[in-house]
Write an enzyme that holds these catalytic residues in place. Sequence first.
Site, PDB file in Angstrom:
ATOM      1  N   ASN A   1       0.829  -1.198   0.000  1.00  0.00           N
ATOM      2  CA  ASN A   1       0.000   0.000   0.000  1.00  0.00           C
ATOM      3  C   ASN A   1       0.871   1.258   0.000  1.00  0.00           C
ATOM      4  O   ASN A   1       2.098   1.181   0.112  1.00  0.00           O
ATOM      5  CB  ASN A   1      -0.954  -0.031   1.201  1.00  0.00           C
ATOM      6  CG  ASN A   1      -2.294   0.592   0.881  1.00  0.00           C
ATOM      7  OD1 ASN A   1      -2.367   1.589   0.168  1.00  0.00           O
ATOM      8  ND2 ASN A   1      -3.352   0.004   1.394  1.00  0.00           N
TER       9      ASN A   1
ATOM     10  N   HIS B   1      24.329   1.971  11.583  1.00  0.00           N
ATOM     11  CA  HIS B   1      25.658   2.570  11.542  1.00  0.00           C
ATOM     12  C   HIS B   1      26.467   2.126  12.742  1.00  0.00           C
ATOM     13  O   HIS B   1      25.913   1.827  13.804  1.00  0.00           O
ATOM     14  CB  HIS B   1      25.548   4.103  11.516  1.00  0.00           C
ATOM     15  CG  HIS B   1      24.831   4.623  10.324  1.00  0.00           C
ATOM     16  ND1 HIS B   1      25.479   4.975   9.167  1.00  0.00           N
ATOM     17  CD2 HIS B   1      23.516   4.823  10.073  1.00  0.00           C
ATOM     18  CE1 HIS B   1      24.599   5.385   8.270  1.00  0.00           C
ATOM     19  NE2 HIS B   1      23.391   5.297   8.798  1.00  0.00           N
TER      20      HIS B   1
ATOM     21  N   THR C   1      11.565  -5.799  16.259  1.00  0.00           N
ATOM     22  CA  THR C   1      13.017  -5.790  16.454  1.00  0.00           C
ATOM     23  C   THR C   1      13.608  -7.188  16.523  1.00  0.00           C
ATOM     24  O   THR C   1      14.820  -7.335  16.525  1.00  0.00           O
ATOM     25  CB  THR C   1      13.379  -5.043  17.756  1.00  0.00           C
ATOM     26  OG1 THR C   1      12.747  -5.708  18.855  1.00  0.00           O
ATOM     27  CG2 THR C   1      12.926  -3.583  17.690  1.00  0.00           C
ATOM     28  N   LYS C   2      12.756  -8.218  16.611  1.00  0.00           N
ATOM     29  CA  LYS C   2      13.206  -9.606  16.701  1.00  0.00           C
ATOM     30  C   LYS C   2      12.385 -10.454  15.737  1.00  0.00           C
ATOM     31  O   LYS C   2      11.294 -10.069  15.335  1.00  0.00           O
ATOM     32  CB  LYS C   2      13.019 -10.133  18.120  1.00  0.00           C
ATOM     33  CG  LYS C   2      13.882  -9.430  19.154  1.00  0.00           C
ATOM     34  CD  LYS C   2      13.684 -10.065  20.514  1.00  0.00           C
ATOM     35  CE  LYS C   2      14.401  -9.479  21.632  1.00  0.00           C
ATOM     36  NZ  LYS C   2      15.398  -8.667  21.740  1.00  0.00           N
TER      37      LYS C   2
END
Length: 184
Positions: free
Chosen positions: A86, A116, A162-163
Site C-alpha cells: 500500500n 551505523h 526488532t526480533k
Amino acid sequence: MNVFEKLKSGVAVDMHSEEYRPCIEELHRTYKALHRLNSAEPLSQEQKDALNDLFAGEYPDGLGLFTPVQIDFPKQMTFGNHVFINHSFTAMSIGGIEIGNNVQIGPHVTIVTDNHDFDNRYVLKCRSVKIENNVWIGAEAKIMPGVTIGENAVVAGGAVVTKDVPANAIVGGNPAKVIKYIHE
C-alpha cells in the site's frame, strides 16, 4: 564480492570509501526513477515504465505497489508472487529485503536493513530482512534490521518489530511481542 554483496552479507562498509561509490550512483539512479514513478498517473503506461526502470525489470508482474513509495536500493529487493504494498511504503533496502508470496503490506510501513557503527557513523552495518509467505503487515509497522517474519504471521498496525516473528504468530506493540498464534 562487490559492495552490494558485502552489504547484503553484513560486511561493514565505509560510506567515505571509494568502494561505496557504486552505492551513491545507484541512489542517484533510484531517486530519478522514484520521482517518475511517484509523479505518474496511476495505472498508466508511464507508471508501468517507471516501475520497470526502478526495479531494472526484475520484479514480478503481479506486484501491486501503490504510490507514493520511497525505496533507496530497489535492486537489493526480491519479491514473490501476489505481493501487495500500500501507499507511503519506505524501504531502506541496501542490506537486502526478501518478500515472499502472497504478502500484504499496509500503508506507511517502513522496512530498514541498515544501521551505523557507533564509533564511526559513516560505517554501514547492514542486516537483511526476510518476510516469508502469506504475511500481513499492518499500517505504520516498522520492521528493523535482521528480522525474519515467519510464514502466515500478522504484524499489527504500529508495531515495531526488532526480533524474529515465529510462523503463525500475531505480534504487536513497541517492541513487538507475540499476542497469540493463529491455529488453522
